[in-house]
Design an enzyme around this catalytic site. Structure first.
Site, PDB file in Angstrom:
ATOM      1  N   ASP A   1       9.472  -7.692 -10.530  1.00 52.68           N
ATOM      2  CA  ASP A   1       8.352  -6.861 -10.062  1.00 52.68           C
ATOM      3  C   ASP A   1       7.419  -7.730  -9.220  1.00 52.68           C
ATOM      4  O   ASP A   1       7.435  -8.954  -9.309  1.00 52.68           O
ATOM      5  CB  ASP A   1       7.578  -6.260 -11.248  1.00 52.68           C
ATOM      6  N   SER A   2       6.589  -7.040  -8.435  1.00 52.46           N
ATOM      7  CA  SER A   2       5.597  -7.756  -7.636  1.00 52.46           C
ATOM      8  C   SER A   2       4.584  -8.479  -8.535  1.00 52.46           C
ATOM      9  O   SER A   2       3.936  -9.416  -8.095  1.00 52.46           O
ATOM     10  CB  SER A   2       4.864  -6.770  -6.732  1.00 52.46           C
TER      11      SER A   2
ATOM     12  N   CYS B   1       5.138   4.297 -10.137  1.00 52.92           N
ATOM     13  CA  CYS B   1       4.782   2.884  -9.988  1.00 52.92           C
ATOM     14  C   CYS B   1       4.802   2.302 -11.391  1.00 52.92           C
ATOM     15  O   CYS B   1       4.240   2.898 -12.324  1.00 52.92           O
ATOM     16  CB  CYS B   1       3.390   2.740  -9.382  1.00 52.92           C
ATOM     17  N   THR B   2       5.461   1.159 -11.541  1.00 51.22           N
ATOM     18  CA  THR B   2       5.657   0.617 -12.889  1.00 51.22           C
ATOM     19  C   THR B   2       4.371   0.069 -13.506  1.00 51.22           C
ATOM     20  O   THR B   2       4.358  -0.271 -14.691  1.00 51.22           O
ATOM     21  CB  THR B   2       6.751  -0.469 -12.874  1.00 51.22           C
ATOM     22  N   HIS B   3       3.314  -0.008 -12.729  1.00 52.82           N
ATOM     23  CA  HIS B   3       2.020  -0.410 -13.302  1.00 52.82           C
ATOM     24  C   HIS B   3       1.316   0.740 -14.021  1.00 52.82           C
ATOM     25  O   HIS B   3       0.484   0.510 -14.892  1.00 52.82           O
ATOM     26  CB  HIS B   3       1.079  -0.897 -12.199  1.00 52.82           C
TER      27      HIS B   3
ATOM     28  N   TYR C   1       2.244  -5.501  -3.562  1.00 55.60           N
ATOM     29  CA  TYR C   1       3.135  -5.206  -2.441  1.00 55.60           C
ATOM     30  C   TYR C   1       2.808  -3.843  -1.806  1.00 55.60           C
ATOM     31  O   TYR C   1       3.237  -3.558  -0.696  1.00 55.60           O
ATOM     32  CB  TYR C   1       4.588  -5.123  -2.930  1.00 55.60           C
ATOM     33  N   GLY C   2       2.098  -3.004  -2.573  1.00 55.35           N
ATOM     34  CA  GLY C   2       1.965  -1.585  -2.249  1.00 55.35           C
ATOM     35  C   GLY C   2       1.464  -1.238  -0.858  1.00 55.35           C
ATOM     36  O   GLY C   2       1.831  -0.214  -0.298  1.00 55.35           O
TER      37      GLY C   2
ATOM     38  N   CYS D   1      10.286  -2.310  -9.502  1.00 54.60           N
ATOM     39  CA  CYS D   1       9.099  -2.094  -8.675  1.00 54.60           C
ATOM     40  C   CYS D   1       9.489  -1.011  -7.670  1.00 54.60           C
ATOM     41  O   CYS D   1      10.458  -1.179  -6.924  1.00 54.60           O
ATOM     42  CB  CYS D   1       8.738  -3.396  -7.960  1.00 54.60           C
ATOM     43  N   ASN D   2       8.756   0.077  -7.694  1.00 53.60           N
ATOM     44  CA  ASN D   2       9.102   1.186  -6.804  1.00 53.60           C
ATOM     45  C   ASN D   2       8.940   0.803  -5.340  1.00 53.60           C
ATOM     46  O   ASN D   2       9.747   1.177  -4.492  1.00 53.60           O
ATOM     47  CB  ASN D   2       8.218   2.396  -7.110  1.00 53.60           C
ATOM     48  N   THR D   3       7.879   0.068  -5.059  1.00 55.02           N
ATOM     49  CA  THR D   3       7.606  -0.302  -3.668  1.00 55.02           C
ATOM     50  C   THR D   3       8.754  -1.150  -3.110  1.00 55.02           C
ATOM     51  O   THR D   3       9.248  -0.906  -2.004  1.00 55.02           O
ATOM     52  CB  THR D   3       6.280  -1.085  -3.590  1.00 55.02           C
TER      53      THR D   3
HETATM   54  N1  DGL Z   1       4.812  -1.964  -9.790  1.00 57.23           N
HETATM   55  C1  DGL Z   1       4.915  -1.801  -8.368  1.00 57.23           C
HETATM   56  C2  DGL Z   1       5.562  -0.442  -8.078  1.00 57.23           C
HETATM   57  O1  DGL Z   1       6.234   0.077  -8.961  1.00 57.23           O
HETATM   58  C3  DGL Z   1       3.578  -2.075  -7.767  1.00 57.23           C
HETATM   59  C4  DGL Z   1       3.635  -2.376  -6.340  1.00 57.23           C
HETATM   60  C5  DGL Z   1       2.528  -3.263  -5.848  1.00 57.23           C
HETATM   61  O2  DGL Z   1       2.639  -4.471  -5.987  1.00 57.23           O
HETATM   62  O3  DGL Z   1       1.602  -2.723  -5.229  1.00 57.23           O
HETATM   63  O4  DGL Z   1       5.435   0.103  -7.000  1.00 57.23           O
END
Ligand code: DGL
Length: 277
Positions: free
Chosen positions: A8-9, A190-192, A40-41, A71-73
């Site tokens: 993940d980011s 988003c995994t956050h 990363y978003g 991480c979805n992004t």
């Molecule tokens: N957890 C990331 C996701 O699922 C966050 C991306 C980010 O770093 O902004 O998109």
């Protein structure tokens, strides 16, 4: 014998790893958070691809047999190019998976009204990856999206439970709900975001079902390993998790517990030089 990599980011992928470990505790996992370069978003396609490519390559070099981009992004902007362009040059036996496809495969089953909403980063929303993937599995499903550009920075900075954060959470949830009165399900894309599920629920009201991805990803991984014994056989099963961050390891440990639910010991890795060498 190899580990399963989870990338993940930053901290968000720990919510996925927690669910992977609950369902599949026997495997060894290697987690990497690119905390030095998160979030990363809001970054460009090229930057997310470049960062993710470096991270995944490093994880494969650490003997990960399979890497899950949790991480979805990064899944939206980098996964396909890495799978098609880079992986064949790095290894013919290893695999890289993301979180968007396993979510898209089942999300339509959660909605009775046939209308869902997605909360995600700007990068994920603009990529339209969810719209494209969901259409393949549920062509009749109506899907609305809302970008929440401040949520990851607030969560990563441990500011998610402040009054200021509450304002942005309510505002973005309202913007999503206003797009359709039919909406009965919201995907946390988003995994956050599982970290702020309660605040999101307060903003939606109890008539909306909130779906997060950890369990979906874990079920998909279980199924994948059943169907691919050639990969499964190579995964080591000592129930060991190792944690790496591109930023300071003790800072990582302090916040990781909030996402992972238990304390972790982390190591710093400097596989990339910040000055770009
Ligand atoms: N957890 C990331 C996701 O699922 C966050 C991306 C980010 O770093 O902004 O998109």
């Amino acid at each position: 014998m190899a580990s399963i990599g989870v990338f993940d980011s930053g901290f968000g992928g720990l919510t996925v790893l927690r669910d992977l470990k609950n369902l599949l505790p026997q495997y060894n996992y290697l987690y990497l958070g690119d905390n030095a370069r998160t979030p990363y978003g809001n970054r460009s396609f090229e930057t997310v691809y470049h960062y993710t490519r470096q991270a995944v390559k490093w994880m494969l070099d650490q003997n990960c047999q399979l890497v899950i981009i949790a991480c979805n992004t990064a899944s939206a902007k980098a996964l396909r190019t890495i799978q098609q362009r880079d992986l064949p040059q790095w290894s013919v036996e290893k695999r890289i998976l993301g979180v968007i496809r396993p979510t898209a495969e089942v999300i339509g089953t959660y909605s009775k009204s046939g209308t869902i909403g997605i909360l995600a980063t700007t990068g994920t929303v603009n990529s339209e990856s969810y719209l494209l993937e969901i259409k393949k599995f549920f062509p009749g499903l109506k899907v609305f999206q809302q970008a929440c550009p401040l949520w990851v920075p607030l969560i990563e900075n441990n500011e998610a439970h402040t009054e200021g954060a509450q304002f942005f959470i309510e505002r973005d949830v309202k913007r999503l709900l206003n797009q359709s009165p039919e909406m009965d399900t919201i995907l946390l894309g988003c995994t956050h975001y599982p970290l702020i599920t309660n605040q999101i629920k307060e903003a939606t009201g109890s008539h909306i079902r909130i779906v997060s991805q950890g369990v979906l990803t874990a079920e998909a991984l279980k199924d994948y390993l059943n169907r691919h014994p050639e990969i499964e056989n190579k995964c080591r099963k000592d129930s060991i998790c190792r944690f790496y961050t591109t930023d300071d390891a003790s800072d990582f440990e302090k916040l990781a517990v909030v996402f992972y639910g238990e304390p972790v010991k982390a190591l710093h890795t400097d596989f990339f030089a910040p000055q770009g060498s």
